[in-house]
Design an enzyme around this catalytic site. Sequence first.
Site, PDB file in Angstrom:
ATOM      1  N   ARG A  58       1.189  -1.144  -0.226  1.00 34.59           N
ATOM      2  CA  ARG A  58      -0.266  -0.137  -0.131  1.00 34.59           C
ATOM      3  C   ARG A  58       1.104   1.026  -0.099  1.00 34.59           C
ATOM      4  O   ARG A  58       0.976   2.135   0.775  1.00 34.59           O
ATOM      5  CB  ARG A  58      -0.859   0.429   1.382  1.00 34.59           C
ATOM      6  CG  ARG A  58      -1.685  -0.802   1.273  1.00 34.59           C
ATOM      7  CD  ARG A  58      -2.721  -0.927   0.466  1.00 34.59           C
ATOM      8  NE  ARG A  58      -3.774  -2.530  -0.254  1.00 34.59           N
ATOM      9  CZ  ARG A  58      -2.585  -3.240  -0.531  1.00 34.59           C
ATOM     10  NH1 ARG A  58      -2.270  -3.767  -1.183  1.00 34.59           N
ATOM     11  NH2 ARG A  58      -4.224  -4.711   0.066  1.00 34.59           N
ATOM     12  N   GLU A 116      -4.986   2.805   6.785  1.00 35.18           N
ATOM     13  CA  GLU A 116      -5.078   2.797   5.200  1.00 35.18           C
ATOM     14  C   GLU A 116      -5.486   3.893   4.302  1.00 35.18           C
ATOM     15  O   GLU A 116      -4.960   4.671   3.938  1.00 35.18           O
ATOM     16  CB  GLU A 116      -5.263   1.623   4.498  1.00 35.18           C
ATOM     17  CG  GLU A 116      -5.160   0.753   3.198  1.00 35.18           C
ATOM     18  CD  GLU A 116      -5.538  -0.546   2.454  1.00 35.18           C
ATOM     19  OE1 GLU A 116      -5.089  -1.175   3.358  1.00 35.18           O
ATOM     20  OE2 GLU A 116      -6.084  -0.306   1.545  1.00 35.18           O
ATOM     21  N   SER A 169     -11.163  -1.512   3.614  1.00 38.53           N
ATOM     22  CA  SER A 169      -9.856  -1.303   4.933  1.00 38.53           C
ATOM     23  C   SER A 169      -9.596  -0.141   5.553  1.00 38.53           C
ATOM     24  O   SER A 169      -8.933   0.156   4.320  1.00 38.53           O
ATOM     25  CB  SER A 169      -8.717  -2.036   4.684  1.00 38.53           C
ATOM     26  OG  SER A 169      -9.534  -3.748   4.358  1.00 38.53           O
TER      27      SER A 169
HETATM   28  P1  FAD Z   1      -8.922   7.898  -4.042  1.00 34.97           P
HETATM   29  O1  FAD Z   1      -9.264   7.732  -2.516  1.00 34.97           O
HETATM   30  O2  FAD Z   1      -9.464   9.185  -4.142  1.00 34.97           O
HETATM   31  O3  FAD Z   1      -7.410   8.724  -3.446  1.00 34.97           O
HETATM   32  C1  FAD Z   1      -6.185   8.387  -2.706  1.00 34.97           C
HETATM   33  C2  FAD Z   1      -5.001   8.496  -2.121  1.00 34.97           C
HETATM   34  O4  FAD Z   1      -4.333   8.606  -4.077  1.00 34.97           O
HETATM   35  C3  FAD Z   1      -5.048  10.884  -2.114  1.00 34.97           C
HETATM   36  O5  FAD Z   1      -4.598  10.621  -1.698  1.00 34.97           O
HETATM   37  C4  FAD Z   1      -5.028  10.795  -3.703  1.00 34.97           C
HETATM   38  O6  FAD Z   1      -4.553  12.389  -3.088  1.00 34.97           O
HETATM   39  C5  FAD Z   1      -4.489  10.350  -4.361  1.00 34.97           C
HETATM   40  N1  FAD Z   1      -4.652   9.866  -6.347  1.00 34.97           N
HETATM   41  C6  FAD Z   1      -5.477   9.788  -6.277  1.00 34.97           C
HETATM   42  N2  FAD Z   1      -5.477   9.766  -7.846  1.00 34.97           N
HETATM   43  C7  FAD Z   1      -4.001  10.185  -7.435  1.00 34.97           C
HETATM   44  C8  FAD Z   1      -3.535  10.798  -9.519  1.00 34.97           C
HETATM   45  N3  FAD Z   1      -3.934  10.825 -10.397  1.00 34.97           N
HETATM   46  N4  FAD Z   1      -2.485  11.411  -8.911  1.00 34.97           N
HETATM   47  C9  FAD Z   1      -1.489  11.223  -7.980  1.00 34.97           C
HETATM   48  N5  FAD Z   1      -2.296  11.182  -6.547  1.00 34.97           N
HETATM   49  C10 FAD Z   1      -3.643  10.228  -6.944  1.00 34.97           C
HETATM   50  N6  FAD Z   1      -8.295  -0.800  -2.155  1.00 34.97           N
HETATM   51  C11 FAD Z   1      -7.448  -2.378  -1.844  1.00 34.97           C
HETATM   52  O7  FAD Z   1      -5.918  -2.250  -2.447  1.00 34.97           O
HETATM   53  N7  FAD Z   1      -7.975  -3.111  -2.074  1.00 34.97           N
HETATM   54  C12 FAD Z   1      -8.890  -3.271  -2.304  1.00 34.97           C
HETATM   55  O8  FAD Z   1      -9.905  -4.866  -1.771  1.00 34.97           O
HETATM   56  C13 FAD Z   1     -10.052  -2.392  -1.759  1.00 34.97           C
HETATM   57  N8  FAD Z   1     -11.373  -2.391  -1.761  1.00 34.97           N
HETATM   58  C14 FAD Z   1     -11.922  -1.633  -1.497  1.00 34.97           C
HETATM   59  C15 FAD Z   1     -13.536  -1.989  -0.967  1.00 34.97           C
HETATM   60  C16 FAD Z   1     -14.122  -0.688  -1.000  1.00 34.97           C
HETATM   61  C17 FAD Z   1     -15.337  -1.252  -0.632  1.00 34.97           C
HETATM   62  C18 FAD Z   1     -14.029   0.649  -0.873  1.00 34.97           C
HETATM   63  C19 FAD Z   1     -14.490   1.423  -0.532  1.00 34.97           C
HETATM   64  C20 FAD Z   1     -12.795   0.985  -1.615  1.00 34.97           C
HETATM   65  C21 FAD Z   1     -11.432  -0.345  -1.418  1.00 34.97           C
HETATM   66  N9  FAD Z   1     -10.415  -0.108  -1.695  1.00 34.97           N
HETATM   67  C22 FAD Z   1      -9.338  -0.863  -1.358  1.00 34.97           C
HETATM   68  C23 FAD Z   1      -9.243   1.407  -0.908  1.00 34.97           C
HETATM   69  C24 FAD Z   1      -9.265   1.954  -2.686  1.00 34.97           C
HETATM   70  O9  FAD Z   1     -10.648   1.483  -3.083  1.00 34.97           O
HETATM   71  C25 FAD Z   1      -8.165   1.611  -3.233  1.00 34.97           C
HETATM   72  O10 FAD Z   1      -6.985   2.238  -2.595  1.00 34.97           O
HETATM   73  C26 FAD Z   1      -7.988   2.699  -4.725  1.00 34.97           C
HETATM   74  O11 FAD Z   1      -6.525   1.957  -5.333  1.00 34.97           O
HETATM   75  C27 FAD Z   1      -7.994   4.136  -4.174  1.00 34.97           C
HETATM   76  O12 FAD Z   1      -8.156   4.668  -5.424  1.00 34.97           O
HETATM   77  P2  FAD Z   1      -9.206   6.234  -5.679  1.00 34.97           P
HETATM   78  O13 FAD Z   1      -9.100   6.619  -7.628  1.00 34.97           O
HETATM   79  O14 FAD Z   1     -10.810   6.348  -5.262  1.00 34.97           O
HETATM   80  O15 FAD Z   1      -8.176   7.132  -4.854  1.00 34.97           O
END
Ligand code: FAD
Length: 300
Positions: free
Chosen positions: A172, A292, A222
């Site tokens: 992560r 996380e 998580s």
């Molecule tokens: P965001 O939540 O929008 O941002 C997270 C971070 O990334 C922030 O600090 C943001 O500034 C940065 N960021 C986003 N986009 C960019 C970009 N283009 N450039 C630079 N920085 C950026 N995660 C897992 O790893 N495994 C799982 O199995 C998993 N299951 C999930 C299930 C559910 C129901 C939910 C709600 C979440 C889950 N997650 C899981 C968490 C999440 O989906 C992941 O961490 C995902 O990678 C986050 O991506 P996001 O685009 O939503 O990022």
Amino acid sequence: MNTTEIQKALANVKLLFNEPLSHFTYTKTGGPADVLAFPKSNDEVKKIIQYCNQQKINWLCLGNASNLIVRDGGIEGFVIMLEKMDTVTFNGSHLTAGAGAKLIDVTKLALKKELSGLEFACGIPGSIGGAAYMNAGAYGGELVDAFESCDVILEDGSFKTLVKEEMDFRYRHSILQEIKAIVLSVTFKLEKGNYDEMKAKMDELTDLREAKQPLEYPSCGSVFKRPIGYFTGKLIQDAKLQGLKWGGAQISEKHAGFIVNIDQATATDYIELIAHIQQVILKQFDVTLETEVRIIGREK
Ligand code: FAD
């Protein structure tokens, strides 16, 4: 902040002012962004960054907001969302996806092309950019496994390509958490796969996810990283915290590692409940739970 001036300077970019981020976050909590910008191209991203730098305005990029808690005071300055930059292209076994593309959609496109390597991610609700930032992973796979390179724009507005070896991918974690940069696109190197086998794997993982996770409620996945030698959910259960309600937030009855929004929770409910869990687990088991989920923004 002079909204007319901002609109004039960034005439072609869709902008929303004082927009509640609870409309976008997976927890359905969080205060407003002063300015929410939806660029359509790398050049528009660059224009926004240059404008913010000149005007000394804060900026940050959000993906699908699925791993975030935005404090109830919202976010100062510009929040840049790349949802319009979601093009996916193929070149042989290489797949390049815009940072705003949804990881789930990308895994489906890879399946259609019978290109294997991203099946593990078929239920992760993040964007491609957010997944690279987090080195998202599930069921034994991590983004790093298929990652080849990404194009980013740096704090000073210059473009750069980062290859896997430069990304410092760990559990992560990626280098993106230490530098100020926006991922614009990611290129994956995939392998020739078999449609039926890939589909069966993705269906199996989807079933597992639906059985174990409280997908019927808003959440941020998580909340805590897995501490070495322990399972977070088990620690929370052993501490008899599962089911605990805090304002409108609750430690999920289905999966103790999730906090669900059951009744108009605020970000403050989430943050206080997280702190409470951390305190109890430290006191009872001498284990430090690290989040996380990213907690960002200003206090109300
Ligand atoms: P965001 O939540 O929008 O941002 C997270 C971070 O990334 C922030 O600090 C943001 O500034 C940065 N960021 C986003 N986009 C960019 C970009 N283009 N450039 C630079 N920085 C950026 N995660 C897992 O790893 N495994 C799982 O199995 C998993 N299951 C999930 C299930 C559910 C129901 C939910 C709600 C979440 C889950 N997650 C899981 C968490 C999440 O989906 C992941 O961490 C995902 O990678 C986050 O991506 P996001 O685009 O939503 O990022």
